[in-house]
Design a protein around this motif. Structure first.
Motif, short mmCIF file in Angstrom:
data_model
loop_
_atom_site.label_atom_id
_atom_site.label_comp_id
_atom_site.label_asym_id
_atom_site.label_seq_id
_atom_site.Cartn_x
_atom_site.Cartn_y
_atom_site.Cartn_z
N ILE A 3 0.87 -1.18 0.00
CA ILE A 3 0.00 0.00 0.00
C ILE A 3 0.90 1.22 0.00
O ILE A 3 1.76 1.37 0.86
CB ILE A 3 -0.94 0.02 1.22
N SER A 4 0.68 2.10 -0.98
CA SER A 4 1.49 3.31 -1.12
C SER A 4 0.60 4.53 -1.08
O SER A 4 -0.45 4.56 -1.75
CB SER A 4 2.26 3.29 -2.44
N GLY A 5 1.00 5.54 -0.31
CA GLY A 5 0.30 6.81 -0.25
C GLY A 5 0.98 7.77 -1.21
O GLY A 5 2.20 7.94 -1.17
N ILE A 6 0.19 8.40 -2.06
CA ILE A 6 0.73 9.27 -3.11
C ILE A 6 0.10 10.66 -3.00
O ILE A 6 -1.10 10.80 -2.81
CB ILE A 6 0.42 8.70 -4.51
N TYR A 7 0.95 11.68 -3.15
CA TYR A 7 0.51 13.08 -3.22
C TYR A 7 0.78 13.54 -4.65
O TYR A 7 1.89 13.37 -5.17
CB TYR A 7 1.30 13.93 -2.22
N ILE A 8 -0.24 14.11 -5.28
CA ILE A 8 -0.11 14.59 -6.65
C ILE A 8 -0.50 16.06 -6.71
O ILE A 8 -1.48 16.47 -6.09
CB ILE A 8 -1.03 13.78 -7.59
N GLU A 9 0.29 16.84 -7.46
CA GLU A 9 -0.10 18.23 -7.77
C GLU A 9 -0.42 18.30 -9.25
O GLU A 9 0.28 17.71 -10.08
CB GLU A 9 1.02 19.20 -7.43
N GLU A 24 -10.26 5.49 -11.96
CA GLU A 24 -10.63 4.38 -12.85
C GLU A 24 -9.52 3.34 -12.97
O GLU A 24 -9.76 2.25 -13.50
CB GLU A 24 -10.99 4.91 -14.23
N ILE A 25 -8.33 3.63 -12.47
CA ILE A 25 -7.20 2.71 -12.56
C ILE A 25 -7.32 1.66 -11.47
O ILE A 25 -7.51 1.98 -10.29
CB ILE A 25 -5.86 3.47 -12.45
N ASN A 26 -7.21 0.40 -11.87
CA ASN A 26 -7.33 -0.70 -10.91
C ASN A 26 -6.25 -0.58 -9.84
O ASN A 26 -5.07 -0.45 -10.14
CB ASN A 26 -7.20 -2.04 -11.65
N GLY A 27 -6.66 -0.62 -8.56
CA GLY A 27 -5.74 -0.53 -7.44
C GLY A 27 -5.58 0.87 -6.88
O GLY A 27 -4.91 1.06 -5.87
N VAL A 28 -6.20 1.87 -7.52
CA VAL A 28 -6.07 3.26 -7.08
C VAL A 28 -7.35 3.72 -6.39
O VAL A 28 -8.45 3.46 -6.88
CB VAL A 28 -5.77 4.20 -8.29
N GLU A 29 -7.18 4.37 -5.25
CA GLU A 29 -8.32 4.97 -4.55
C GLU A 29 -7.98 6.42 -4.23
O GLU A 29 -7.02 6.70 -3.52
CB GLU A 29 -8.63 4.21 -3.27
N VAL A 30 -8.77 7.34 -4.78
CA VAL A 30 -8.59 8.77 -4.50
C VAL A 30 -9.28 9.07 -3.18
O VAL A 30 -10.45 8.75 -2.98
CB VAL A 30 -9.18 9.63 -5.64
N HIS A 31 -8.54 9.71 -2.26
CA HIS A 31 -9.07 9.99 -0.92
C HIS A 31 -9.44 11.44 -0.71
O HIS A 31 -10.35 11.74 0.06
CB HIS A 31 -8.06 9.57 0.15
N HIS A 32 -8.72 12.37 -1.35
CA HIS A 32 -8.93 13.78 -1.05
C HIS A 32 -8.44 14.65 -2.21
O HIS A 32 -7.42 14.35 -2.82
CB HIS A 32 -8.17 14.15 0.23
N ILE A 40 -4.74 13.41 -3.02
CA ILE A 40 -4.17 12.39 -2.15
C ILE A 40 -4.83 11.07 -2.53
O ILE A 40 -6.07 10.98 -2.59
CB ILE A 40 -4.44 12.68 -0.66
N LEU A 41 -4.03 10.03 -2.78
CA LEU A 41 -4.57 8.74 -3.14
C LEU A 41 -3.71 7.61 -2.61
O LEU A 41 -2.59 7.85 -2.14
CB LEU A 41 -4.73 8.62 -4.66
N THR A 42 -4.24 6.40 -2.67
CA THR A 42 -3.45 5.22 -2.34
C THR A 42 -3.45 4.28 -3.53
O THR A 42 -4.37 4.26 -4.34
CB THR A 42 -3.98 4.47 -1.10
N ILE A 43 -2.37 3.51 -3.59
CA ILE A 43 -2.25 2.43 -4.56
C ILE A 43 -2.14 1.14 -3.74
O ILE A 43 -1.33 1.06 -2.82
CB ILE A 43 -0.98 2.56 -5.42
N GLU A 44 -2.95 0.16 -4.08
CA GLU A 44 -2.83 -1.17 -3.49
C GLU A 44 -2.41 -2.11 -4.61
O GLU A 44 -3.08 -2.19 -5.64
CB GLU A 44 -4.15 -1.62 -2.88
N ALA A 45 -1.29 -2.81 -4.40
CA ALA A 45 -0.76 -3.70 -5.43
C ALA A 45 -0.17 -4.95 -4.80
O ALA A 45 0.10 -4.99 -3.60
CB ALA A 45 0.31 -2.96 -6.24
N GLU A 46 0.05 -5.96 -5.64
CA GLU A 46 0.58 -7.24 -5.17
C GLU A 46 2.05 -7.16 -4.79
O GLU A 46 2.53 -7.96 -3.99
CB GLU A 46 0.44 -8.32 -6.25
#
Length: 87
Positions: A3-9, A24-32, A40-46
């Motif tokens: 699980i990775s937390g990502i900040y994007i500008e 819409e990308i598999n494994g990505v959840e936008v949080h804020h 702010i989003l997270t990526i969940e991957a194997e």
């Protein structure tokens, strides 16, 4: 699972449009989304490699300027499960 937390500008005014595409990308959840340029989003991957591959798909999305890894939790990463801990 990694699980990775990502900040994007983004370019100001383009965060919501970019967030729709990211979500819409598999494994990505936008949080804020803040000030219509911060996401702010997270990526969940194997695996770590798969997490990196997913993040690489963010680069061509219109409006994205910066992608920053804020944290990564990879306790269950397969490569670490096989490591020799009795050294």
């Amino acid at each position: 699972m990694v699980i990775s937390g990502i900040y994007i500008e983004t370019i100001p005014g383009q965060a919501y449009k970019a967030a729709e595409i990211l979500a819409e990308i598999n494994g990505v959840e936008v949080h804020h989304i803040e000030d219509d340029y911060k996401i702010i989003l997270t990526i969940e991957a194997e695996s770590i490699n798969r997490s990196y591959e997913i993040a690489e798909t963010f680069k061509p999305i219109d409006g994205i300027l910066t992608i920053c890894l804020a944290y990564s939790n990879f306790e269950e990463e397969p490569a670490y499960q096989n490591a020799d801990v009795d050294r």
